[in-house]
Write a protein that holds these residues in place. Sequence first.
Motif, PDB file in Angstrom:
ATOM      1  N   GLN A 129      53.192  68.662  50.150  1.00 22.67           N
ATOM      2  CA  GLN A 129      52.409  67.624  49.487  1.00 22.67           C
ATOM      3  C   GLN A 129      51.610  66.855  50.526  1.00 22.67           C
ATOM      4  O   GLN A 129      52.133  66.504  51.585  1.00 22.67           O
ATOM      5  N   ALA A 130      50.341  66.600  50.214  1.00 25.04           N
ATOM      6  CA  ALA A 130      49.487  65.828  51.119  1.00 25.04           C
ATOM      7  C   ALA A 130      49.882  64.357  51.066  1.00 25.04           C
ATOM      8  O   ALA A 130      50.109  63.804  49.986  1.00 25.04           O
ATOM      9  N   SER A 131      49.964  63.731  52.232  1.00 27.84           N
ATOM     10  CA  SER A 131      50.257  62.295  52.297  1.00 27.84           C
ATOM     11  C   SER A 131      48.984  61.491  52.546  1.00 27.84           C
ATOM     12  O   SER A 131      49.027  60.263  52.595  1.00 27.84           O
ATOM     13  N   THR A 141      44.248  62.213  52.700  1.00 24.31           N
ATOM     14  CA  THR A 141      43.171  63.159  52.451  1.00 24.31           C
ATOM     15  C   THR A 141      43.151  64.199  53.561  1.00 24.31           C
ATOM     16  O   THR A 141      43.203  63.857  54.739  1.00 24.31           O
ATOM     17  N   ILE A 142      43.087  65.476  53.161  1.00 20.76           N
ATOM     18  CA  ILE A 142      43.108  66.604  54.095  1.00 20.76           C
ATOM     19  C   ILE A 142      41.899  67.481  53.806  1.00 20.76           C
ATOM     20  O   ILE A 142      41.554  67.702  52.648  1.00 20.76           O
ATOM     21  N   VAL A 159      47.277  70.123  60.465  1.00 23.40           N
ATOM     22  CA  VAL A 159      48.127  69.134  59.811  1.00 23.40           C
ATOM     23  C   VAL A 159      49.489  69.076  60.473  1.00 23.40           C
ATOM     24  O   VAL A 159      49.933  70.020  61.129  1.00 23.40           O
ATOM     25  N   THR A 193      56.051  66.402  53.240  1.00 20.71           N
ATOM     26  CA  THR A 193      54.644  65.998  53.232  1.00 20.71           C
ATOM     27  C   THR A 193      53.959  66.309  54.561  1.00 20.71           C
ATOM     28  O   THR A 193      54.602  66.378  55.608  1.00 20.71           O
ATOM     29  N   GLY A 223      49.955  65.598  56.729  1.00 19.43           N
ATOM     30  CA  GLY A 223      48.695  64.884  56.818  1.00 19.43           C
ATOM     31  C   GLY A 223      47.981  65.338  58.078  1.00 19.43           C
ATOM     32  O   GLY A 223      48.527  66.123  58.865  1.00 19.43           O
ATOM     33  N   ALA A 252      45.336  73.481  57.185  1.00 16.63           N
ATOM     34  CA  ALA A 252      45.287  73.348  55.727  1.00 16.63           C
ATOM     35  C   ALA A 252      44.386  74.420  55.123  1.00 16.63           C
ATOM     36  O   ALA A 252      43.318  74.718  55.654  1.00 16.63           O
ATOM     37  N   ASP A 279      40.903  71.629  50.774  1.00 16.83           N
ATOM     38  CA  ASP A 279      40.851  70.174  50.700  1.00 16.83           C
ATOM     39  C   ASP A 279      41.914  69.646  49.747  1.00 16.83           C
ATOM     40  O   ASP A 279      42.274  70.312  48.767  1.00 16.83           O
ATOM     41  N   SER A 323      45.864  62.637  48.757  1.00 18.41           N
ATOM     42  CA  SER A 323      47.262  62.241  48.737  1.00 18.41           C
ATOM     43  C   SER A 323      47.905  62.607  47.396  1.00 18.41           C
ATOM     44  O   SER A 323      47.364  62.306  46.338  1.00 18.41           O
ATOM     45  N   VAL A 372      49.300  71.281  49.061  1.00 15.87           N
ATOM     46  CA  VAL A 372      48.389  71.934  49.994  1.00 15.87           C
ATOM     47  C   VAL A 372      49.104  73.107  50.659  1.00 15.87           C
ATOM     48  O   VAL A 372      50.226  72.965  51.140  1.00 15.87           O
TER      49      VAL A 372
END
Length: 130
Positions: A17-19, A21-22, A28, A35, A37, A50, A53, A56, A60
Amino acid sequence: MGDYVPLYDAGPELTRQASATITGGQLVAVTGSGTVGPAGANALNWVGAAAFDGVSGDKVTVHTGGVQRLVASGTVTAGDIVVCAANGQVSTLAAVSTPTAADVTNTRAIVGIALTTATTGNLVEVQMDR
C-alpha cells in the motif's frame, strides 16, 4: 510517468500500500507495516521500483530486481555504483579515501550499478543489487 515496465526483470514483484504519492519507476522504500513510499537519500530500506503511479492508500506493485530505469539525481556515469537519492531517485556513491563508519552505512544503501549515463532528471538504467 504512468505505468512502468522494467527494461529487464529478474526479480519477484510484491504489492504494498502506498503511504504517499508514488510515480511509476520511482524507487520506493518501506514506510511502515505493509506500506511503501518514495525512497529518501541514502535509504537503507529501499525495496524496488514502483510499477505505476499511485496515491496514498492505493495498492502498488514493486519490481524488486532486474534492470530498472530510474531517475538520476546529478550526473550518473555508466559503471558508477548508485545509491538512493531524495524523492526516489538515484545518485552516484561518493568515492572515499579513508572509510568511516558513515561510509559503511552508505554502502548498505547501494541500489546497484549504472549501465548507462544520465544527468539530473533523466532516466538511467540500473542493474539492481537486491
